[in-house]
Scaffold this motif. Structure first.
Motif, PDB file in Angstrom:
ATOM      1  N   HIS A 175       8.239 -47.199 -21.058  1.00 18.84           N
ATOM      2  CA  HIS A 175       9.425 -46.765 -21.789  1.00 18.84           C
ATOM      3  C   HIS A 175      10.506 -47.843 -21.716  1.00 18.84           C
ATOM      4  CE1 HIS A 175       7.398 -42.883 -21.211  1.00 18.84           C
ATOM      5  NE2 HIS A 175       8.047 -42.495 -22.291  1.00 18.84           N
ATOM      6  N   PHE A 176      11.209 -48.029 -22.827  1.00 19.65           N
ATOM      7  CA  PHE A 176      12.250 -49.053 -22.853  1.00 19.65           C
ATOM      8  C   PHE A 176      13.308 -48.801 -21.793  1.00 19.65           C
ATOM      9  CE2 PHE A 176      11.324 -49.612 -27.653  1.00 19.65           C
ATOM     10  CZ  PHE A 176      10.254 -50.444 -27.361  1.00 19.65           C
ATOM     11  N   GLU A 177      13.702 -47.546 -21.608  1.00 11.21           N
ATOM     12  CA  GLU A 177      14.709 -47.240 -20.596  1.00 11.21           C
ATOM     13  C   GLU A 177      14.172 -47.501 -19.192  1.00 11.21           C
ATOM     14  OE1 GLU A 177      17.248 -43.680 -21.291  1.00 11.21           O
ATOM     15  OE2 GLU A 177      15.905 -43.339 -22.977  1.00 11.21           O
ATOM     16  N   GLY A 178      12.874 -47.339 -19.025  1.00 12.87           N
ATOM     17  CA  GLY A 178      12.268 -47.665 -17.742  1.00 12.87           C
ATOM     18  C   GLY A 178      12.226 -49.164 -17.497  1.00 12.87           C
ATOM     19  N   LEU A 179      12.029 -49.939 -18.556  1.00  6.11           N
ATOM     20  CA  LEU A 179      12.048 -51.393 -18.418  1.00  6.11           C
ATOM     21  C   LEU A 179      13.426 -51.868 -17.982  1.00  6.11           C
ATOM     22  CD1 LEU A 179      10.109 -52.625 -21.595  1.00  6.11           C
ATOM     23  CD2 LEU A 179       9.245 -52.431 -19.262  1.00  6.11           C
TER      24      LEU A 179
END
Length: 468
Positions: A175-179
């Motif tokens: 997930h982008f937010e996880g990155l």
């Protein structure tokens, strides 16, 4: 095991696009009409969803794989609208042709809402794979174009997948937010390699240097309507893939500097190579293809400024400037190729620039739209869509990365060296070749859109103002 809840309203534009593809495959002689109606409904649904509150679906904790915010739905409507335009200038085509275009449009709509690496790459491949068949028109040239596009696309996809795997290994999340949080503290070499491979692979769709050489050959040898799709909807997909990854995933992490260096190399290389090569072109599609490489550099330039302290402090504005430029650019490219298709015919090539001499006399409506598009791509008034696109980029770069603003401005000046002669050719002289002048309503429609976004640029600037 707990099943994820699905927000079907958020997915409505995608459902309609997929349904239009399925119906077109079995609609026989009415395939084009059904595909256009279905995709037009998808565009209307995207605008309707955007008018309400932002939606998201496929949640893992607080992270979502698909979002239906203003930016995603605006891009979805644009994908659907561009595909309708391409179908309109394609003439009578087989159901398979309409099916493949609608499937590609569905991939673009899925890409617009993607918020993780897997969804983004699968959607990008869905956008691209149907084009392997569509670019290969009968004959040796068509087969060469199809093979070139296939090999280049597969190579870039493998590169992007390897980079995505490295980013997942470093961050522990797709997930982008996880990155954004997971890359902090990860191994610097692993992060740098993942960023370079992913952005380099995604840059293929924008025809950014060094994965640019396919574009002039494929665009010139593909059918003109498919060249229009490659130059507009397909490039919009590449731009969104890069912007989404950088804005939502990399800009707020320790990977921002690595991303900025990679994007700076891609941007400057694209601006230099695209402009220099376009100066010596004598064929219309080749000129537009090489200049499109330069425009890819202009799209990437604001994101490249992430290497500066000012860029990292206002990453949202950088992404918004890049997104706005991409939207203005693909609309102008769509106008140029649609009018050129109407003049030359959907089964012909773009011809030489000299063959457009005096087009204003033989096909004034089509010539007018082509002229607006060419002047807009040059960034000059009265084609204000192009002017606002350049201003959106330069305004932000001037306060964050002056050296990149100078490169962009210099590239725009060089661009006058081939856009203005093309505009002069259209306006002056007496044409020796009679223009076909077909698809009047489709050309008129894209002409109205170009005038509208030129007179009211806030129509674009509002939905390209990204939120985190």
């Amino acid at each position: 095991m707990q099943a994820q809840s699905i927000d079907h309203l958020a997915l409505l534009p995608l459902y309609l696009a997929a349904a239009s593809a399925a119906v077109a495959l079995f609609a026989g002689r009415f395939a084009g009409a059904f595909a256009m109606v279905g995709l037009a409904a998808s565009a209307v649904a995207a605008v309707w969803v955007a008018a309400g509150p932002s939606r998201a679906t496929f949640a893992v904790g607080e992270w979502f794989s698909y979002a239906a915010d203003d930016a995603a739905m605006g891009a979805s409507a644009l994908f659907a609208g561009l595909t309708v335009l391409v179908l309109a200038v394609s003439g009578r085509r087989t159901p398979e042709y309409c099916f493949l275009l609608a499937v590609s449009a569905a991939g673009g709509i899925a890409l617009a809402g993607s918020r993780d690496l897997i969804t983004l790459i699968v959607a990008l491949e869905t956008l691209t794979v149907p084009l392997y068949v569509l670019v290969a028109k009968p004959g040796r040239d068509g087969a060469e174009a199809g093979a070139t596009f296939l090999i280049a696309s597969v190579t870039s996809s493998a590169t992007a997948l390897m980079g995505a795997a490295l980013l997942y290994a470093a961050a522990g999340s797709v997930h982008f937010e996880g990155l954004a949080g997971g890359l902090d503290g990860a191994h610097a070499g692993l992060v740098a390699a993942g960023v370079a491979l992913t952005l380099g692979g995604l840059g293929f769709k924008l025809a950014a240097v060094p994965l640019h050489a396919w574009a002039p050959l494929v665009l010139e040898r593909a059918p003109l309507p498919i060249a229009a799709y490659l130059a507009s909807a397909s490039k919009l997909g590449g731009a969104l893939a890069v912007i989404w990854l950088v804005h939502f995933g990399l800009a707020e992490s320790s990977a921002a500097s690595s991303a900025g260096i990679v994007l700076a190399v891609l941007a400057v290389g694209s601006i230099v190579v695209g402009n220099v090569a376009a100066l010596v072109q004598r064929r219309t599609v080749a000129l537009l293809a090489w200049s499109g490489i330069a425009h890819a550099g202009y799209v990437l330039a604001p994101l490249a400024a992430l290497t500066t302290a000012a860029g990292r402090g206002d990453a949202r504005a950088a992404a918004a400037a890049a997104f706005a430029y991409a939207v203005f650019f693909v609309l102008l490219e769509a106008g140029a190729f649609a009018s050129l298709t109407a003049v030359r015919g959907e089964d012909e090539d773009g011809g030489r620039v000299a063959e457009l001499t005096g087009l204003w006399r033989s096909a004034p409506a089509q010539a007018g739209v082509l002229l607006v598009a060419v002047v807009g791509l040059a960034g000059l008034p009265p084609a204000l869509a192009g002017t606002f696109a350049k201003v959106a980029v330069l305004e932000w770069l001037a306060g964050s990365a002056v050296w990149l603003a100078v490169v962009v401005a210099a590239g725009a000046v060089v661009g006058l060296g081939y856009y203005l002669p093309l505009a002069r050719t259209i306006l002056l002289g007496r044409g020796e070749t009679a223009a076909k002048g077909r698809f009047g309503w489709a050309v008129a429609l894209i002409g109205v859109v170009l005038v509208a976004v030129g007179l009211a640029p806030q129509l674009v600037l509002e939905f390209t103002a990204l939120s985190q």
